[in-house]
Motif scaffolding. Structure first.
Motif, short mmCIF file in Angstrom:
data_model
loop_
_atom_site.label_atom_id
_atom_site.label_comp_id
_atom_site.label_asym_id
_atom_site.label_seq_id
_atom_site.Cartn_x
_atom_site.Cartn_y
_atom_site.Cartn_z
N LYS A 49 39.76 47.94 39.43
CA LYS A 49 40.58 47.14 38.51
C LYS A 49 39.92 47.02 37.13
N CYS A 50 40.68 47.32 36.10
CA CYS A 50 40.22 47.21 34.71
C CYS A 50 41.34 46.57 33.90
N ARG A 51 41.09 46.39 32.60
CA ARG A 51 42.14 45.83 31.74
C ARG A 51 42.55 46.86 30.69
N ALA A 52 43.84 47.19 30.66
CA ALA A 52 44.34 48.08 29.61
C ALA A 52 44.62 47.24 28.38
N GLU A 53 43.92 47.53 27.29
CA GLU A 53 44.07 46.71 26.08
C GLU A 53 45.11 47.28 25.14
N SER A 54 45.39 48.55 25.26
CA SER A 54 46.49 49.10 24.47
C SER A 54 46.92 50.42 25.09
N GLY A 55 48.12 50.82 24.73
CA GLY A 55 48.65 52.09 25.20
C GLY A 55 49.74 51.92 26.25
N ARG A 56 50.43 53.04 26.49
CA ARG A 56 51.50 53.05 27.51
C ARG A 56 51.00 53.84 28.72
N TYR A 57 51.43 53.42 29.90
CA TYR A 57 50.94 54.07 31.12
C TYR A 57 51.88 53.76 32.27
N ASP A 58 51.71 54.54 33.34
CA ASP A 58 52.50 54.32 34.55
C ASP A 58 51.53 54.03 35.70
N LEU A 59 51.82 52.98 36.46
CA LEU A 59 50.94 52.65 37.59
C LEU A 59 51.51 53.17 38.91
N GLY A 60 52.72 53.72 38.86
CA GLY A 60 53.35 54.21 40.09
C GLY A 60 53.67 53.06 41.04
N GLU A 61 53.95 53.41 42.30
CA GLU A 61 54.31 52.36 43.27
C GLU A 61 53.49 52.48 44.54
N ASP A 62 52.38 53.24 44.44
CA ASP A 62 51.64 53.55 45.67
C ASP A 62 50.43 52.65 45.90
N TYR A 63 50.43 51.47 45.26
CA TYR A 63 49.31 50.57 45.50
C TYR A 63 49.83 49.28 46.13
N ILE A 64 48.92 48.55 46.77
CA ILE A 64 49.38 47.34 47.45
C ILE A 64 49.08 46.10 46.60
N ASP A 65 49.82 45.04 46.90
CA ASP A 65 49.72 43.80 46.12
C ASP A 65 48.33 43.19 46.18
N ASP A 66 47.63 43.39 47.31
CA ASP A 66 46.26 42.86 47.43
C ASP A 66 45.33 43.51 46.43
N ALA A 67 45.61 44.75 46.09
CA ALA A 67 44.76 45.47 45.13
C ALA A 67 45.11 45.06 43.71
N LEU A 68 46.39 44.92 43.44
CA LEU A 68 46.84 44.52 42.09
C LEU A 68 48.17 43.79 42.25
N SER A 69 48.16 42.49 41.90
CA SER A 69 49.40 41.71 42.07
C SER A 69 50.33 41.97 40.89
N GLU A 70 51.58 41.55 41.06
CA GLU A 70 52.56 41.70 39.97
C GLU A 70 52.11 40.94 38.74
N ASP A 71 51.58 39.73 38.99
CA ASP A 71 51.12 38.90 37.86
C ASP A 71 49.99 39.58 37.11
N GLU A 72 49.07 40.19 37.85
CA GLU A 72 47.95 40.89 37.20
C GLU A 72 48.46 42.08 36.38
N ALA A 73 49.37 42.83 36.97
CA ALA A 73 49.91 44.00 36.25
C ALA A 73 50.62 43.54 34.98
N ALA A 74 51.29 42.36 35.08
CA ALA A 74 52.06 41.87 33.93
C ALA A 74 51.15 41.51 32.76
N VAL A 75 49.89 41.15 33.04
CA VAL A 75 49.00 40.79 31.92
C VAL A 75 48.05 41.94 31.56
N GLY A 76 48.36 43.14 32.03
CA GLY A 76 47.62 44.32 31.55
C GLY A 76 46.50 44.80 32.46
N LEU A 77 46.33 44.16 33.63
CA LEU A 77 45.32 44.70 34.54
C LEU A 77 45.87 45.98 35.17
N VAL A 78 44.97 46.92 35.43
CA VAL A 78 45.39 48.22 35.97
C VAL A 78 44.43 48.66 37.05
#
Ligand SMILES: Cc1cc2nc3c(=O)[nH]c(=O)nc-3n(C[C@H](O)[C@H](O)[C@H](O)COP(=O)(O)OP(=O)(O)OC[C@H]3O[C@@H](n4cnc5c(N)ncnc54)[C@H](O)[C@@H]3O)c2cc1C
Ligand code: FES
Length: 345
Positions: A49-78
């Protein structure tokens, strides 16, 4: 098509990697011999897990919520093991570079020009060997002072993408690098380490307020050039404070940005009581209220430590909480012995 990814480590070291179309960041980093934190590489453990500070990207759908929650993804964690960039990106990696078996880059450059600004400062221009060194606008390099075994830090005042690098450097009487620069000639060689630092222009999502003290103007010149090249339309205000009238330098460059950027303005402030300047005192006394946008503003602050501390205190005392606040202190090194007058290039 490939994208340039800046990996900014916890210790301020930045490494740039090329990510091929469709390639995941973790794989691209590995190709560049950078071992980003990882365990499963499958979107399950969350170790990458890292933080994307800028740029566009796709995280796909192949990860589980325990690894990255929706809330985390919404604030730029990847998750770098899932992240496929769709543009250049900046990623903050929450471990030191050494933990990823990487470190600062080194490169050499030739002095191209030195232009003094009275006794206050000088512009140093260097031609880097090879390709234009990659850095983020606002970052700095350590420049070895030839013959001394010591180095000094300087923020780029040029924008990324050029082989010709520029720096705005205060002339410190008796200073080690200052003395070397007073005698330096075009053609002399310098060794540099970097890029470094977490003071860099983030994704521009709201108005910007830049506060510069003395040669703390340097990183803002790099940022303003970057904004102008990208055709940014966001409001940008700069308050540029100095000690003496003579310390105000490169105003022609600021006027140029005022012409090139649709919504850029700056004010200068001089601390010297004897000055006839229309705005006297500290930058904190001349912050345009409208430039704070009721807190919906990204503030960048750079200069000598007392100025940076005073501005931070002022914001805290005034209860101003900007959306983001970034600062760089031009902390002086411990006094060093002067170089002998005769030195090799
Ligand atoms: C991250 C970072 C980025 C920096 N970027 C820049 C930059 O872009 N431009 C720039 O000009 N500087 C910048 N600096 C400061 C720079 O690294 C040096 O400290 C400065 O140039 C003095 O170096 P020198 O070798 O000439 O003097 P030194 O030999 O280091 O110092 C000689 C004496 O002067 C004192 N001194 C040092 N600096 C000052 C000062 N500013 N005012 C008064 N006394 C001082 C020292 O304490 C010492 O006693 C930055 C510092 C940091 C940490
Ligand atoms: S390495 Fe396990 S989620 Fe990315």
């Amino acid at each position: 098509m490939s994208h340039q990814i800046a990996l900014n480590f916890e210790d301020g070291v930045t490494r740039f990697i090329e990510c091929q179309d469709g390639e995941k960041v973790l794989d691209a980093a590995f190709r560049h011999r950078i071992n980003l934190p990882m365990d499963c590489s499958d979107g399950v453990c969350g170790t990458c897990k890292c933080r994307a500070e800028s740029g566009r990207y796709d995280l796909g759908e192949d990860y589980i919520d325990d690894a990255l929650s929706e809330d985390e993804a919404a604030v730029g964690l990847v998750l770098t093991c899932q992240m496929v960039p769709a543009s250049d990106c900046v990623i903050a990696v929450p471990v030191p570079s050494t933990a990823c078996k990487t470190g600062t880059g080194r490169f050499a450059a030739t002095v191209a020009a030195i232009a003094p600004h009275r006794d206050a400062a000088l512009t140093l221009e260097l031609d880097a060997d090879g390709d234009a060194p990659a850095f983020l606008p606002g970052q700095y390099v350590n420049i070895d002072v030839p013959g001394s075994g010591l180095s000094r830090s300087y923020s780029f005042s040029s924008a990324p993408g050029e082989r010709r690098l520029s720096f705005l450097i205060k002339r410190v009487p008796g200073g080690l690098m200052s003395a070397w620069l007073d005698r330096a000639q075009p053609g002399q060689r310098l060794e540099l380490t970097g890029p470094l630092g977490s003071f860099y222009l983030r994704e521009v999502a709201r108005p910007l307020l830049f506060l510069a003290g003395g040669t703390g103007l340097a990183p803002f010149l790099s940022m303003l050039e970057t904004l102008a090249r990208h055709g940014s339309e966001r409001p940008v205000r700069l308050v540029y404070g100095v000690t003496r009238d003579d310390d105000l330098v490169l105003l022609d460059r600021l006027d140029d940005y005022a012409a090139r950027l649709p919504d850029f303005g700056y004010v200068t402030v001089v601390a010297d009581e004897a000055s006839a300047h229309p705005r006297k005192g500290w930058v904190t006394a001349h912050l345009p209220a409208e430039a704070l946008h009721g807190g919906d503003v990204d503030v960048y602050l750079c200069g000598p430590p007392p100025m940076v501390d005073a501005v931070r205190r002022h914001f805290a005392d005034a209860g101003v909480a900007p959306a983001s606040f970034h600062y760089e202190k031009f902390t002086p090194n411990a006094p060093a012995q002067a170089l002998p007058t005769e030195r090799a290039a």
